[in-house]
Design a protein around this motif. Structure first.
Motif, short mmCIF file in Angstrom:
data_model
loop_
_atom_site.label_atom_id
_atom_site.label_comp_id
_atom_site.label_asym_id
_atom_site.label_seq_id
_atom_site.Cartn_x
_atom_site.Cartn_y
_atom_site.Cartn_z
N THR A 164 7.08 -1.70 -22.05
CA THR A 164 7.01 -0.37 -21.42
C THR A 164 7.11 -0.50 -19.90
O THR A 164 7.83 0.26 -19.24
N GLU A 165 6.40 -1.47 -19.33
CA GLU A 165 6.43 -1.66 -17.87
C GLU A 165 7.83 -2.06 -17.41
O GLU A 165 8.31 -1.58 -16.37
N LEU A 166 8.50 -2.92 -18.17
CA LEU A 166 9.85 -3.35 -17.79
C LEU A 166 10.85 -2.20 -17.90
O LEU A 166 11.67 -2.00 -17.00
N ILE A 167 10.79 -1.45 -18.99
CA ILE A 167 11.72 -0.33 -19.17
C ILE A 167 11.49 0.74 -18.11
O ILE A 167 12.44 1.28 -17.54
N ASN A 168 10.23 1.03 -17.81
CA ASN A 168 9.95 1.98 -16.74
C ASN A 168 10.56 1.54 -15.42
O ASN A 168 11.10 2.35 -14.66
N ARG A 169 10.50 0.25 -15.14
CA ARG A 169 11.01 -0.26 -13.87
C ARG A 169 12.52 -0.20 -13.78
O ARG A 169 13.09 0.15 -12.73
N ASP A 170 13.22 -0.55 -14.87
CA ASP A 170 14.67 -0.78 -14.78
C ASP A 170 15.53 0.22 -15.53
O ASP A 170 16.74 0.05 -15.62
N TYR A 171 14.94 1.28 -16.05
CA TYR A 171 15.72 2.25 -16.83
C TYR A 171 16.91 2.80 -16.04
O TYR A 171 18.01 2.96 -16.59
N ASN A 172 16.73 3.08 -14.78
CA ASN A 172 17.79 3.72 -13.98
C ASN A 172 18.83 2.75 -13.43
O ASN A 172 19.70 3.15 -12.67
N LEU A 202 0.87 -1.17 0.00
CA LEU A 202 0.00 0.00 0.00
C LEU A 202 0.91 1.22 0.00
O LEU A 202 1.59 1.50 1.00
N LEU A 203 0.96 1.93 -1.12
CA LEU A 203 1.83 3.10 -1.24
C LEU A 203 1.10 4.34 -0.75
O LEU A 203 -0.11 4.50 -0.95
N GLU A 204 1.87 5.24 -0.12
CA GLU A 204 1.34 6.53 0.33
C GLU A 204 2.17 7.64 -0.29
O GLU A 204 3.38 7.72 -0.07
N VAL A 205 1.54 8.48 -1.09
CA VAL A 205 2.24 9.55 -1.80
C VAL A 205 1.48 10.85 -1.64
O VAL A 205 0.29 10.85 -1.30
N PRO A 206 2.13 12.00 -1.90
CA PRO A 206 1.41 13.28 -1.85
C PRO A 206 0.36 13.38 -2.95
O PRO A 206 0.31 12.56 -3.87
N THR A 207 -0.46 14.42 -2.86
CA THR A 207 -1.51 14.63 -3.87
C THR A 207 -0.90 14.77 -5.26
O THR A 207 -1.40 14.21 -6.23
N ALA A 208 0.17 15.53 -5.35
CA ALA A 208 0.96 15.61 -6.59
C ALA A 208 2.32 14.97 -6.28
O ALA A 208 3.00 15.38 -5.34
N PHE A 209 2.71 13.97 -7.07
CA PHE A 209 3.94 13.24 -6.74
C PHE A 209 4.70 12.87 -8.01
O PHE A 209 4.12 12.78 -9.10
N VAL A 210 6.00 12.65 -7.85
CA VAL A 210 6.83 12.21 -8.97
C VAL A 210 6.62 10.71 -9.13
O VAL A 210 7.05 9.92 -8.29
N SER A 211 5.95 10.33 -10.20
CA SER A 211 5.64 8.91 -10.39
C SER A 211 6.78 8.16 -11.06
O SER A 211 6.94 6.96 -10.85
N ASN A 212 7.58 8.87 -11.88
CA ASN A 212 8.68 8.19 -12.56
C ASN A 212 9.73 9.21 -12.96
O ASN A 212 9.44 10.41 -13.12
N TYR A 213 10.97 8.74 -13.14
CA TYR A 213 12.07 9.60 -13.56
C TYR A 213 13.13 8.74 -14.22
O TYR A 213 13.31 7.57 -13.90
N PHE A 214 13.83 9.34 -15.16
CA PHE A 214 14.91 8.67 -15.90
C PHE A 214 16.16 9.52 -15.83
O PHE A 214 16.11 10.73 -16.10
N LEU A 215 17.30 8.91 -15.50
CA LEU A 215 18.60 9.58 -15.53
C LEU A 215 19.60 8.68 -16.24
O LEU A 215 19.70 7.49 -15.93
N SER A 216 20.36 9.26 -17.17
CA SER A 216 21.37 8.47 -17.88
C SER A 216 22.48 9.38 -18.37
O SER A 216 22.28 10.58 -18.59
N LEU A 217 23.66 8.79 -18.56
CA LEU A 217 24.82 9.54 -19.06
C LEU A 217 24.70 9.71 -20.57
O LEU A 217 24.50 8.73 -21.30
#
Length: 603
Positions: A402-410, A198-213
């Motif tokens: 898409t689900e796999l890439i979202n999960r493991d991109y970072n 059961l996740l608890e997040v703010p009303t507006a939250f960062v759902s995903n992010y990608f960082l790469s060189l």
């Protein structure tokens, strides 16, 4: 509901029970282990649904119906039902469920005393195999297809302080229009096989992010990190900070009302991630109402001619293939301890690379590989019997990728996406895989693309004892891979001495599978099938053959450890296990383990 979604049966059930599906959209939320959550793992009540209707006695299971008084007719009871452990496959938990394929409905009850008005609540499932119907407090949230990727549904509008009940129906029945299709050479573990939260997040939250060189800045003193993020629930522009203390980064980003943004960060003195130095940086994503921590490594992976380049330097991928099981307890892997067990064995073997076959493995293993410096090949089960000409199957494959890439991109350890294994070229198959290659590249151009390709055998325009890898899909790939079982499914190991292998593409080559079966503890001579000596000799001859390949850049022999498979039934030898492992299901190393270990010491 499992096996009745979008069907007349579901429509009739809706009429019978006066219900309608709650408007709760499936969403993706990354990095759930570093957010505020309540674990819902543990013992869950369950009711079997052998006719796969979602109801018992014409009463919907997701409604959690209980008898009101002695006159009330109720024909099921979660309260008095038996239990199953979650996460975990149901097959190994009850003898009567060993080969069960069908529907089971799970129930978990819990209280949530401190419900905050400025928070949102989501039910997260790391994976459930294969079709799932997710319901909460008597309302249907949605349905998810795919047995190995995570999904979420919001329950903010339904959660109560007491007596919440989450009921999930899971169906693992194999079907020709699924991914994988009907026949596989691994065990069909049914049920909720990964964490539930059961996740608890703010009303507006960062759902995903990608960082790469950014690979174009690899050789510059000042390097560039490319980033993007998604803010869910924001209806106006908001500030988000990306902080990497060790690199003195404190980047402020404005996210507009669309909720998405792209950004770049310039950094100096960046230590690159590699197997020898698996450097991970603490990264924080901060808004006014939340802070998400992660540990991310930065590296580049590329090819040049027939070489694979990690951070611009040639690398040989000393690999092994792996299924996502803990063989010691005969279940789908789901914990950090499970990951430590198999990655520890791979390290002892001398590996810097693992093929996670033939489907997405648990997230713990990818994160631990980051820490241990082990590169990874990841894939979907686009495998035997896929309906290549079915547009719905193509959409399923794109969604699961898409689900796999979202999960493991970072995850720096993940360097290769593979789009197929042991598939026969046809026009429909080639067009399907081209579409998948384009889809994957559109989501992630920081990794390499491969597939286990088909070979042209002698007689297909090739001279005797020679074959060429020339699969039509090779044009879409960065790396050419192929499976070869000479000495096991054809001929004897000594025939490897006569064979030569080439590729029609000027690209790096990975031998994605080779090997043969051996029952650990069965000793004989090198011509006796199933003996450790036969497997040992097979490895000696195969390694010598592959060493002559021009452009050989790595290999992932099949396989690290024996794994469960209903296809393998030879009494007193297989007994439901594929015996190609270098380690037995009891954790004992076979003779061939040490042959490969010695070979990798020379690379």
């Amino acid at each position: 509901m499992p096996k009745i979604k979008n069907s007349i049966l579901f429509f009739l059930l809706s009429l019978l029970t006066n219900i309608s599906q709650v408007n709760s959209q499936e969403v993706f939320i990354s990095n759930t282990q570093n957010r505020t959550f309540t674990s819902l793992n543990g013992k869950w009540k369950y009711v079997m649904d052998p006719y796969e209707t979602g109801q018992i006695g014409f009463m919907p299971l997701y409604k959690n119906i209980k008898q009101k008084d002695k006159t009330d007719r109720v024909e099921y009871s979660f309260d008095s039902a038996q239990t199953l452990w979650v996460p975990g496959g149901w097959n190994v938990q009850k003898p009567e469920l060993l080969y069960y394929e069908g529907s089971i409905w799970y129930r978990k009850t819990f209280d949530k005393e401190n419900i905050a008005k400025d928070k949102r609540y989501y039910i997260y499932l790391g994976a459930a195999n294969y079709n799932s119907t997710i319901t909460f407090n008597g309302e249907i949230l949605g349905e998810h297809e795919g047995g190995f990727t995570p999904f979420c549904y919001e329950v903010t509008h339904l959660i109560k302080k007491r007596d919440n009940y989450l009921i999930v129906g899971v169906n693992n029945t194999r079907s020709k229009d699924q991914i994988p299709a009907k026949v596989t050479d691994w065990f069909n573990h049914g049920g909720i096989t990964r964490d539930v939260k059961l996740l608890e997040v703010p009303t507006a939250f960062v759902s995903n992010y990608f960082l790469s060189l950014n690979k174009s800045t690899l050789n510059l003193k000042t390097k560039q990190i490319d980033g993007s993020l998604t803010l869910t629930g924001g209806t106006f522009s908001q500030k988000v900070k990306v902080i990497i203390p060790e690199l003195k980064v404190n980047k402020e980003i404005i996210v507009d009302s669309t909720g998405t943004c792209n950004f770049t960060i310039s950094v100096k003195n960046l230590d690159l991630w590699s197997p020898k130095t698996p450097k991970l940086y603490k990264v924080s994503i901060e808004t006014e109402t939340e802070k998400i921590n992660d540990r991310i490594g930065f590296r580049t992976i590329d090819t040049k001619g027939k070489q694979i380049l990690l951070n611009g330097n040639p690398v040989f991928l000393k690999g092994i293939s792996l299924h996502d099981e803990n063989p010691l307890r005969r279940d789908r892997a789901n914990s950090i301890d499970d990951a430590k067990l198999v990655l520890g064995w791979a390290k002892q073997l001398g590996c810097n690379f693992i093929r996670l076959a033939h489907y997405p493995h648990q997230e713990n293993i990818v994160r631990l590989a980051d820490e241990m410096g082990i590169m990874l090949w990841e894939e979907l089960p686009l495998y035997w019997g896929i309906e290549w000409d079915n547009p719905k199957v193509l959409l399923k494959a794109k969604k699961q990728y898409t689900e796999l890439i979202n999960r493991d991109y970072n995850r720096a350890s993940s360097i290769i996406w593979s789009i197929a294994n042991e598939t026969t070229p046809t026009k429909a198959r080639n067009e399907f895989l081209k579409a998948i290659a384009e889809h994957v590249k559109s989501l992630d151009n920081t990794r390499l693309l491969s597939a286990a390709c088909k070979k042209d055998q002698a007689g297909d325009g090739n001279p005797e004892n020679h074959y060429t890898v020339s699969d039509p899909i090779m044009k879409y790939l960065d790396i050419v891979s192929f499976n070869e079982y000479l000495g096991w499914y054809g001929g004897l190991p000594e025939e490897c001495r006569k064979k030569t292998i080439t590729s029609s593409a000027n690209k790096p080559i990975i031998v994605s599978e080779f090997g043969g079966g051996a029952l650990q503890g069965f000793y004989a001579d090198k011509l006796t099938r199933w003996s450790e000596e036969y497997q040992e000799n097979l490895y000696i001859e195969n390694l010598a053959m592959f060493n002559k390949i021009d452009g050989l850049a790595g290999m992932t022999p099949w396989i690290l450890v024996d794994f469960m498979s209903p296809l393998r039934q030879l009494p007193d030898i297989q007994d439901g296990w594929n015996r190609k492992g270098l380690i037995s299901e009891k954790g004992v190393k076979k003779k061939a383990f040490y042959i490969l270990q010695d070979y990798y010491k020379t690379k």
